[in-house]
Write a protein that holds these residues in place. Structure first.
Motif, PDB file in Angstrom:
ATOM      1  N   GLY A 232       0.767  -1.232   0.000  1.00  0.00           N
ATOM      2  CA  GLY A 232       0.000   0.000   0.000  1.00  0.00           C
ATOM      3  C   GLY A 232       0.798   1.281   0.000  1.00  0.00           C
ATOM      4  N   ASP A 233       2.141   1.205  -0.004  1.00  0.00           N
ATOM      5  CA  ASP A 233       2.947   2.420   0.078  1.00  0.00           C
ATOM      6  C   ASP A 233       3.657   2.684  -1.244  1.00  0.00           C
ATOM      7  OD1 ASP A 233       4.436   4.618   0.840  1.00  0.00           O
ATOM      8  OD2 ASP A 233       4.906   3.819   2.824  1.00  0.00           O
ATOM      9  N   THR A 234       2.917   3.109  -2.238  1.00  0.00           N
ATOM     10  CA  THR A 234       3.504   3.434  -3.533  1.00  0.00           C
ATOM     11  C   THR A 234       4.523   4.560  -3.414  1.00  0.00           C
ATOM     12  OG1 THR A 234       1.525   2.731  -4.725  1.00  0.00           O
ATOM     13  CG2 THR A 234       3.014   4.205  -5.881  1.00  0.00           C
ATOM     14  N   GLN A 235       4.254   5.527  -2.544  1.00  0.00           N
ATOM     15  CA  GLN A 235       5.165   6.662  -2.419  1.00  0.00           C
ATOM     16  C   GLN A 235       6.550   6.221  -1.960  1.00  0.00           C
ATOM     17  OE1 GLN A 235       4.417   9.878  -3.398  1.00  0.00           O
ATOM     18  NE2 GLN A 235       6.648   9.946  -3.246  1.00  0.00           N
TER      19      GLN A 235
ATOM     20  N   ASN B 206      -2.364   3.732  -7.968  1.00  0.00           N
ATOM     21  CA  ASN B 206      -1.922   4.427  -6.767  1.00  0.00           C
ATOM     22  C   ASN B 206      -0.689   5.213  -7.176  1.00  0.00           C
ATOM     23  OD1 ASN B 206      -1.033   5.332  -4.298  1.00  0.00           O
ATOM     24  ND2 ASN B 206      -1.362   3.391  -3.239  1.00  0.00           N
TER      25      ASN B 206
ATOM     26  N   GLY C  13       0.904   7.881  -5.959  1.00  0.00           N
ATOM     27  CA  GLY C  13       1.794   8.592  -5.063  1.00  0.00           C
ATOM     28  C   GLY C  13       1.812  10.071  -5.399  1.00  0.00           C
TER      29      GLY C  13
ATOM     30  N   SER D  36     -13.808   3.893  -5.373  1.00  0.00           N
ATOM     31  CA  SER D  36     -12.754   3.297  -4.552  1.00  0.00           C
ATOM     32  C   SER D  36     -13.105   3.333  -3.074  1.00  0.00           C
ATOM     33  CB  SER D  36     -11.423   4.032  -4.789  1.00  0.00           C
ATOM     34  OG  SER D  36     -11.015   3.883  -6.113  1.00  0.00           O
TER      35      SER D  36
END
Length: 498
Positions: free
Chosen positions: A354-357, A437, A439, A498
């Motif tokens: 879940g952390d694309t950034q 996603n 970011g 979403s």
């Protein structure tokens, strides 16, 4: 073009034959870096630099060379060229986004793979020039999102699997035997080659059977006679090996389903379930909330990244484990991976958590760091803490590191697969998903080749547009969209759904 110190700079990494027009036999020195090309100490050469006379009167390197820079006598400097060797291929895939560095990373990854594509997908172009199964597990994904060349993947899988593993694991590495089975599953998912699977299924079953005979009562695979590699790091690797073994068995289940081999499927389901239970019991720390690197008391004292990200991308990890695994992978106190090969799988896992950034920032630092060092193809290994000629050293040799390695081309696959969530669900992309996603990116545009045609996804601050080829179906947010179709959603609609 001329570079410093009398060097000739060909502008990018090349693989080919050096040709020099000269009455006298020339001497040359070549390198992937300036420092390597300027080195004239023969004991440090990684390639044969012998020049031979050709029928047209020119001098040619006896063997193809991998290089960017070339040094020879000044009198030859205006009569030097390279007959570059490439496999015929077309860039069917594309990627661009609002960050020019990430776009350059994607293009450099694709070109890295391009240089390594010949009869097989090769690694270490200036050095070993061999197909390696673990390397193939990453480079075949990059191929799927760029050139979509199933033949070269099929040839590589067949060639490296022909010796079997009864006497020696594939490439002499126990985890590479596992990657071979996993890659067979991925090959079907991306390219839907039923003929190949039917031909190779007896060998795949033999490999799985041989591996099963090397297990203890808990279902753990014993490395035994073979090298346990995983990555170029000195860390405990027991749990990472067992997770790969579980993944190989799950891959075998899916392959058996395709072959309608119920007996093999059921046997593998039983053994993989047994192994998973043993792993959860002995290798998952509920107290520390991460996968331990091994089962000895010493191994239980600290954390390593490999078992944690392999648990995510293999499907072993459950959602209840995600928070702990995410913290472990993002922790600066946990030792880093050793190569872009494993860094690729790690970044895929972080994005899927879940952390694309975090993934984007890591790619900018890591693969972007190689670009800042002047890379035109991505390297076998990279340590941002190193400087100067340290970047060229490997295996105890000053220029032992390959600066063009197919296992480092992962961004060509995981930038589109993780930023946009574009992944196949059914073989050959017959069904596929997206889950963007972005970011900190403001727009992204990708094209991905499939057997049915090109899937394109364009996202900006207002709309999401998806081109769905005929014969394929997009699965998004619980709904199915069969092609041919151009699907357009406003960003407002996207966030509401979403």
């Amino acid at each position: 073009k001329p570079a410093d110190n009398g060097l000739l700079d060909f502008g990018c990494e090349l693989f080919g034959t050096v040709v020099i027009k000269s009455g006298d036999k020339p001497t040359i020195s070549v390198g992937e870096s300036k420092a390597e090309a300027l080195n004239t100490n023969a004991k440090d050469f990684e390639q044969s630099l012998e020049m031979v006379r050709s029928d047209d009167g020119t001098w040619r390197s006896k063997s193809p060379l991998t290089f960017r820079y070339l040094l020879t006598e000044k009198k030859h400097a205006d009569a030097v060229h390279c007959l570059a060797i490439f496999r015929p291929a077309t860039y069917h895939g594309a990627f661009a986004c609002s960050d020019p560095k990430l776009t350059q990373v994607w293009m450099t990854s694709a070109y890295t793979l391009r240089v390594c594509m010949h009869d097989f997908l090769l690694d270490g172009m200036k050095r070993d020039r061999l197909p390696w199964t673990g390397d193939l597990a990453m480079s075949m994904l990059a191929n799927a999102y760029t050139f979509s060349d199933p033949e070269i993947v099929r040839r590589s899988l067949v060639a490296i699997g022909r010796a079997g593993i009864k006497q020696k694991d594939i490439n002499g590495i126990v985890d590479y035997s596992l990657w071979w089975v996993i890659s067979q599953d991925h090959y079907q998912l991306y390219f839907a080659d039923a003929k190949h699977l039917k031909q190779e299924w007896p060998r795949i079953k033999e490999v799985l059977d041989d591996l099963a005979k090397r297990c203890d009562d808990s279902g753990f695979l014993r490395p035994g006679r073979s090298w346990l590699f995983i990555d170029w790091v000195e860390q405990p690797k027991w749990t990472a090996l067992q997770i790969l073994w579980w993944w190989a068995q799950e891959s075998g289940v899916r392959l058996a389903e395709r072959m309608k081999d119920t007996e093999t499927k059921e046997a593998l389901q039983i053994s993989s379930a047994k192994l998973k239970a043993a792993l959860l019991s002995k290798c998952w720390s509920s107290q520390k909330s991460f996968w331990l690197p091994g089962i000895t008391p010493k191994d239980r004292r600290y954390c390593t990244k490999h078992p944690n990200f392999l648990a995510v991308i293999s499907g072993m990890a459950t959602e209840g484990q995600y928070d702990g695994i995410t913290k472990a992978l993002k922790s600066e106190s946990v030792p880093p991976v050793g190569t872009p090969y494993m860094a690729g799988f790690e970044t895929m896992a972080v994005a899927r958590l879940g952390d694309t950034q975090f993934m984007l920032d890591f790619v900018r630092r890591y693969w972007g760091g190689m670009l800042e060092q002047g890379a035109t193809t991505f390297w076998e290994a990279y340590d941002p803490k190193q400087s100067g000629t340290q970047h060229h050293e490997f295996y105890g040799r000053p220029y032992g590191k390959s600066l063009c390695h197919a296992w480092s081309a992962g961004p060509a696959a995981f930038l589109p697969s993780e930023i946009v969530g574009l992944r196949p669900i059914e073989d050959g992309w017959k069904r596929f998903s997206i889950a963007p996603n972005l970011g900190d990116l403001t727009w992204v545009s990708i094209a991905t080749p499939t057997l049915f045609g090109t899937i394109s996804v364009d996202i900006d601050q207002n709309t999401i547009q998806v081109k769905i080829p005929e014969g394929t179906t997009l699965d998004y947010q619980g709904q199915s969209y069969p092609g041919p179709k151009h699907l357009t959603l406003s960003i407002k609609e996207w966030f509401l759904s979403s």
